[in-house]
Motif scaffolding. Structure first.
Motif, mmCIF file in Angstrom:
data_model
loop_
_atom_site.group_PDB
_atom_site.id
_atom_site.type_symbol
_atom_site.label_atom_id
_atom_site.label_comp_id
_atom_site.label_asym_id
_atom_site.label_seq_id
_atom_site.Cartn_x
_atom_site.Cartn_y
_atom_site.Cartn_z
ATOM 1 N N GLY A 66 0.869 -1.098 -0.147
ATOM 2 C CA GLY A 66 -0.073 0.075 0.088
ATOM 3 C C GLY A 66 0.827 1.150 -0.067
ATOM 4 N N GLY A 67 0.573 2.315 0.530
ATOM 5 C CA GLY A 67 0.862 3.479 0.574
ATOM 6 C C GLY A 67 0.278 4.786 1.261
ATOM 7 N N GLU A 68 0.881 5.923 1.121
ATOM 8 C CA GLU A 68 0.435 7.072 1.415
ATOM 9 C C GLU A 68 0.883 8.178 0.333
ATOM 10 O OE1 GLU A 68 1.821 4.486 4.340
ATOM 11 O OE2 GLU A 68 3.108 6.274 3.744
ATOM 12 N N PHE A 69 -0.284 8.933 0.131
ATOM 13 C CA PHE A 69 -0.241 9.868 -1.275
ATOM 14 C C PHE A 69 -0.976 11.149 -0.780
ATOM 15 C CE2 PHE A 69 -1.012 5.331 -2.376
ATOM 16 C CZ PHE A 69 0.119 5.085 -3.129
ATOM 17 N N GLY A 70 -0.343 12.369 -1.293
ATOM 18 C CA GLY A 70 -1.213 13.424 -0.945
ATOM 19 C C GLY A 70 -0.731 14.620 -1.432
#
Length: 780
Positions: free
Chosen positions: A636-640
């Motif tokens: 998964g991951g984090e994006f922004g």
């Protein structure tokens, strides 16, 4: 403890003969050669700092000989982190700061070389406690869940455990005061055990960090930095008070700190008290109340070539264990069943400066006493069906009220069903080699000696002794500002032995079973390799490959019996192997004067993943769960992004999305994986006037998606949206600052159940609307 104090006195005495004073002084200016007033000048490892005066001038006294990292920061300017070397004379050092639209860069303490985040090969999240408090959360762990990639597994408002990218429990290591926190963290109903009072900031390593921290850092690390000492020749008094509408609770903290040229002192006390939390329909969830007392203190001494710091933390918590929505009360006194936790944390940090090299020697000692008091009515009749429970509700309520009176009158008369004492001694020795051209290298030796003893009627895990030792080497190679390499290797050895003990079989009150002790050894090599570069002159790129390991804990190896915190019969497996993982992590960041964009992706493969699975049978109406192993993977991951249009510097638009999927090798999903989350914030900030400043207001929407990827013994969780509104500002007088904060969480009083709530299986919603008023007074 006696040996630690004698060692500290011995080390201090050895250095007295070479007492000397050196100072660093200079002027801070901007790109136009205008002096900068109020810039912060700080040396992290020495815990000394000051601010520049109206002429931009600063001076730091009593700096040991050697090489140190000097950090100069000020809002709207780029943070500078520079190596300076003190020899036999004072040092003049002037600094010119470059303008920066975005937030100030910070020194990362949890990384091996204490660099700024922008310089680090690893992507590490950092938040100050001051910023986390603005979330209005009643506990530290709840506020940490606002960080992308970090979640909370909770039982009411008083019990919460950190979850990093889907991993929790013994897979996430917590450091406080520079030592690893050991407080029976294996249990799902065992909370973090830390109060935010006296903590300066929190750093989050997302992914395996076994190279730096050994076993249990397989999933990540929460690194709590203690509150800084006052600047040199300064004394500060601070009082803060928070009020919570939902739990009718309050959080009070009082602190004082002072620093002279050589000696530093800090002390802070806190008290946190809450009633049962209220759900949106107006009912309160019985016995989710909790009370917490916390004290932190520290002293520091700076000599020539030697710096030492001693810290102490005492935390006492009484936390109710809920059994559902029953009698309604706003009392803050816990009733049966409840936990009584007492933790003492002592740490001693020493730095020896040897010209261009340095030795760090840290010692830690933790005393943790966990007691659990059971309701005799529940203990006898736990296995009645729901109809029987409803019939006995009135009687149960009367008994709870009687228990509450008993607890208020005399706590000492109660005998704990569970009474575990965990003592942990840890050490950490590191040698920092002199910087060789573009190479920096550290060799380290770490270890731990731990004993667990039982004094209660019940035995959750047996008496045991654990020995850890680890050897590590790590280096960084800085080609230039755009290319940095970092890598390392480590070997760990753990020896664990338990005593045999007797248990009463659940199916027969007259039959005793002997549980044999175990004697196991675990060892493992781990490594880490990372590369940071700048792509296309604007995109900061970090690529990290790392392995980790975790030896199975005592509960996984030795459990035989009912675990009342989870309401199930657990059977351990003494033949479990160590978990091992390998994670690939890629981080991309782009920024200019108008916008920041980030994207973090990871793939984590775990060998021998340990989990408890239902067997399909019951013992005395308790479902039986057995610990087994299977390979697994998480990804998964984090994006922004963060829009900050110039010259409208007062406007901030932020958005982030985080996702994680956990799968077993057989295709089943892993348990306790947080739902996908999308957070959006619009925030305005104004500098204001000299009297009323740091004015801000924000509106945020947290959207949690449906969680349909569940394990075989979980149920799906529908999505929900939470709207939050916050206001803040600061009143400044000559020597007094007053901070004002107002938070309204779950503004629309949404009824929802988090997938990460232990009360989900009972159908009990999370808290409804919560209005939090915070006041903070600082006196110079």
């Amino acid at each position: 403890m006696k040996n630690i104090l004698l060692l500290a006195l011995f080390l201090s005495g050895c250095q007295t003969a070479i007492w000397a004073q050196h100072s660093i002084s200079g002027t801070v200016s901007d790109e136009n050669d205008e002096t900068v007033m109020g810039a912060e000048i700080y040396i992290e490892e020495l815990h000394i700092g000051t601010v520049s005066d109206e002429n931009g001038f600063y001076v730091l006294h009593n700096v040991p000989k050697g090489t140190h990292k000097l950090t100069i920061s000020f809002i709207s300017f780029t943070t500078e982190n520079t190596d300076i070397t003190i020899t036999d004379s004072d040092l003049d050092f002037n600094m010119k700061l470059e303008p920066s639209i975005f937030h100030m860069d910070e020194i990362i303490v949890s990384a091996p070389f204490h660099k700024l985040q922008s310089e680090n090969v690893m992507k590490i999240e950092s938040r100050t406690i001051e910023s986390l408090k603005k979330s209005g959360a009643p506990t530290l762990i709840q506020s940490l869940s606002t960080i992308p990639g970090v979640s909370e597994f909770s039982t009411g408002t008083g019990i919460g455990k950190p979850v990093i990218r889907g991993l929790s429990g013994n897979r996430v290591l917590v450091y406080t005061q520079g030592v690893r926190l050991e407080n029976q963290q294996f249990g799902g109903e065992h909370g973090l055990g830390l109060n935010e009072s006296g903590i300066e900031s929190v750093e989050v390593i997302k992914g395996p960090a076994s190279l730096l921290y050994g076993s249990d850092a397989l999933g990540g690390v929460l690194y709590m930095n203690p509150e800084r000492f006052a600047f040199q020749n300064e004394t500060k008094i601070n009082v803060s008070q928070n009020f919570f509408s939902n739990t009718l609770g309050s959080n009070t903290s009082v602190g004082i700190k002072t620093s002279q040229k050589k000696f530093k002192f800090i002390a802070r006390g806190g008290y946190n008290t809450h009633s049962d939390y209220q759900i949106p329909d107006g009912d309160r969830v019985t016995n989710t109340r909790f009370n917490e007392m916390d004290f932190k203190g520290g002293v520091g001494l700076n000599l020539d070539q030697f710096v030492t710091e001693f810290r102490y933390n005492y935390n006492q918590s009484k936390i109710g264990i809920t059994e559902g929505i029953e009698d309604q009360s706003t009392s803050k006194s816990v009733v049966l069943p409840y936990q009584d936790l007492n933790t003492h944390i002592l740490s001693l940090h020493n730095h020896f400066f040897l010209n261009k090299s340095k030795i760090d020697f840290d010692l830690g000692y933790i005393i943790n006493n966990r007691k659990e008091f059971e309701d005799e009515h529940d203990h006898d009749d736990d296995h009645d069906d729901d109809d029987d429970h409803d019939d006995d509700h009135d009687t149960h309520t009367e008994e709870q009220n009687a228990d509450a009176s008993l607890l208020e009158d005399d706590h000492e008369e109660e005998e704990p069903a569970l009474d575990m004492k965990l003592n942990t001694f840890s050490y950490n020795l590191k040698y920092n080699f002199p910087k060789l051209n573009k190479f920096e290298t550290i060799l380290g030796l770490q270890g731990m000696y731990q004993t667990n003893e039982n004094y209660g009627e019940e035995i959750l895990i047996p008496d045991a002794i654990t020995n850890d030792i680890g050897l590590l080497a790590t280096s960084t190679f800085t080609v230039n500002d755009n290319h940095v390499l970092q890598g390392g290797i480590r070997f760990d050895y753990r020896q664990l032995s338990t005593e045999s003990y007797e248990i009463e079989e659940e199916s027969s009150a007259n039959q005793i079973e002997m549980i044999d002790g175990i004697d196991r050894d675990f060892n493992n090599f781990t490594f880490s390799l990372g590369y940071k570069t700048i792509l296309f002159q604007h995109i900061t790129t970090r690529i990290n490959l790392a392995s980790g390991f975790r030896a199975p804990n005592l509960a996984e190896l030795t459990s035989v019996g009912v675990h009342h915190g989870t309401n199930r019969f657990e059977i351990g497996n003494p033949d479990l192997e160590s978990e091992q993982n390998f994670q690939t992590d890629i981080s991309l960041e782009y920024s200019n004067e108008h916008i920041e964009v980030f994207a973090n992706g990871f793939y984590n493969h775990l060998n021998h993943y340990i989990y408890a699975t239902p067997t399909g049978i019951e013992i005395d109406d308790y479902p039986v769960f057995q610990y087994v192993q299977q390979d697994a993977r998480l990804y998964g991951g984090e994006f922004g992004f963060h829009i900050h249009p110039h010259p409208w510097d007062w406007l901030h638009l932020e958005s982030s999305f985080e996702t994680v999927t956990g799968e077993q090798s057989n295709g089943d999903y892993l348990p306790l994986i947080p739902a996908n989350k999308w957070s959006n914030v619009i925030r305005v900030e104004f500098k204001g006037s000299d009297r009323f400043n740091q004015i801000s207001t924000s509106l945020s929407l947290d959207s949690f998606f449906d969680q349909n990827k569940v394990s075989e013994f979980e149920t799906e969780t529908p999505g929900y949206n939470l709207l939050n509104l916050r206001f803040g500002g600061n009143l400044s007088f000559e020597k007094t600052d007053i901070g004002l904060n107002l938070s309204m969480n779950n503004l629309l009083n949404e009824t929802y159940i988090s997938h990460m709530s232990a009360l989900k299986k009972e159908g009990i919603p999370n808290p409804g609307r919560n209005i939090v008023l915070g006041l903070n007074f600082s006196f110079l």
